[in-house]
Design an enzyme around this catalytic site. Structure first.
Site, PDB file in Angstrom:
ATOM      1  N   HIS A 102       0.840  -1.206   0.000  1.00  0.00           N
ATOM      2  CA  HIS A 102       0.000   0.000   0.000  1.00  0.00           C
ATOM      3  C   HIS A 102       0.866   1.243   0.000  1.00  0.00           C
ATOM      4  CE1 HIS A 102       0.658  -1.104   4.246  1.00  0.00           C
ATOM      5  NE2 HIS A 102       0.658   0.196   4.507  1.00  0.00           N
ATOM      6  N   HIS A 104       0.574   5.329   1.020  1.00  0.00           N
ATOM      7  CA  HIS A 104      -0.182   6.370   1.713  1.00  0.00           C
ATOM      8  C   HIS A 104      -0.169   7.623   0.839  1.00  0.00           C
ATOM      9  CE1 HIS A 104       0.030   4.468   5.829  1.00  0.00           C
ATOM     10  NE2 HIS A 104       1.018   3.829   5.224  1.00  0.00           N
TER      11      HIS A 104
HETATM   12  P1  5GP Z   1       1.764   0.763   7.459  1.00  0.00           P
HETATM   13  O1  5GP Z   1       1.699  -0.724   7.202  1.00  0.00           O
HETATM   14  O2  5GP Z   1       1.941   1.539   6.181  1.00  0.00           O
HETATM   15  O3  5GP Z   1       2.773   1.131   8.497  1.00  0.00           O
HETATM   16  O4  5GP Z   1       0.415   1.243   8.109  1.00  0.00           O
HETATM   17  C1  5GP Z   1      -0.836   0.659   7.828  1.00  0.00           C
HETATM   18  C2  5GP Z   1      -1.882   1.749   7.726  1.00  0.00           C
HETATM   19  O5  5GP Z   1      -3.134   1.115   7.634  1.00  0.00           O
HETATM   20  C3  5GP Z   1      -1.953   2.704   8.927  1.00  0.00           C
HETATM   21  O6  5GP Z   1      -1.896   4.037   8.460  1.00  0.00           O
HETATM   22  C4  5GP Z   1      -3.301   2.390   9.565  1.00  0.00           C
HETATM   23  O7  5GP Z   1      -3.929   3.533  10.085  1.00  0.00           O
HETATM   24  C5  5GP Z   1      -4.080   1.792   8.421  1.00  0.00           C
HETATM   25  N1  5GP Z   1      -5.056   0.801   8.834  1.00  0.00           N
HETATM   26  C6  5GP Z   1      -4.861  -0.205   9.732  1.00  0.00           C
HETATM   27  N2  5GP Z   1      -5.975  -0.949   9.851  1.00  0.00           N
HETATM   28  C7  5GP Z   1      -6.908  -0.406   9.018  1.00  0.00           C
HETATM   29  C8  5GP Z   1      -8.256  -0.739   8.713  1.00  0.00           C
HETATM   30  O8  5GP Z   1      -8.859  -1.684   9.228  1.00  0.00           O
HETATM   31  N3  5GP Z   1      -8.897   0.051   7.806  1.00  0.00           N
HETATM   32  C9  5GP Z   1      -8.275   1.118   7.212  1.00  0.00           C
HETATM   33  N4  5GP Z   1      -9.000   1.830   6.334  1.00  0.00           N
HETATM   34  N5  5GP Z   1      -6.994   1.464   7.471  1.00  0.00           N
HETATM   35  C10 5GP Z   1      -6.318   0.707   8.369  1.00  0.00           C
END
Ligand code: 5GP
Length: 138
Positions: A102, A104
């Site tokens: 993903h 951001h």
């Molecule tokens: P990363 O893996 O890039 O460090 O962070 C994962 C991102 O996914 C975080 O910004 C967090 O807020 C988001 N996130 C985690 N769980 C969920 C979810 O259930 N739904 C959504 N829409 N975002 C999520």
């Protein structure tokens, strides 16, 4: 490291848990981050499985980046943002928490710092922001 089909974004893709979707095409999905670090913070993912940049195919990367650009342009318009920060993390040591690729997309506003991670957003506020993004996409 192998791909775990039970990760939270795989469940979102299958519709097993809810998300606030703003855009999708055959290859990609964009939806709002539930812990927004800036107003309008969203995530772009491929619809096909891969953990991150390290195991993604060139085709997955190309389609995701195309959607990242489209959504970056849309948030600039939707929120009259002054800029956009794009973040992407690989494996736990690289800051990744959800192991489905993903990116951001974080709209940025002059003089406004990003909020700290881990704070749940207000659902109604996020839903209203999603509507603005969808309107900007036309
Ligand atoms: P990363 O893996 O890039 O460090 O962070 C994962 C991102 O996914 C975080 O910004 C967090 O807020 C988001 N996130 C985690 N769980 C969920 C979810 O259930 N739904 C959504 N829409 N975002 C999520």
């Amino acid at each position: 490291m192998s791909y775990d089909p039970e990760n939270i974004f795989a469940k979102i893709l299958r519709g097993e848990i809810p998300s606030t979707r703003v855009y999708e095409d055959d290859e990609t999905l964009a939806f709002m981050d539930i812990m927004p670090r800036s107003d309008g913070h969203l995530l772009v993912i491929p619809k096909t499985p891969c953990r991150n940049v390290l195991d993604a195919s060139p085709e997955q990367l190309a389609s995701v980046m195309k959607t990242v650009q489209k959504l970056s342009q849309a948030v600039m318009k939707a929120f009259e943002a002054d800029g956009v920060t794009i973040q992407q993390f690989n494996e736990a040591a690289g800051g990744q928490e959800v192991f489905h690729l993903h990116f951001h997309v974080l709209p940025r506003y002059e003089g406004v710092s990003m909020r700290p991670p881990g704070n749940m957003g207000d659902f109604e506020v996020i839903a209203a922001q999603a509507d603005k993004i969808k309107a900007a996409l036309g």
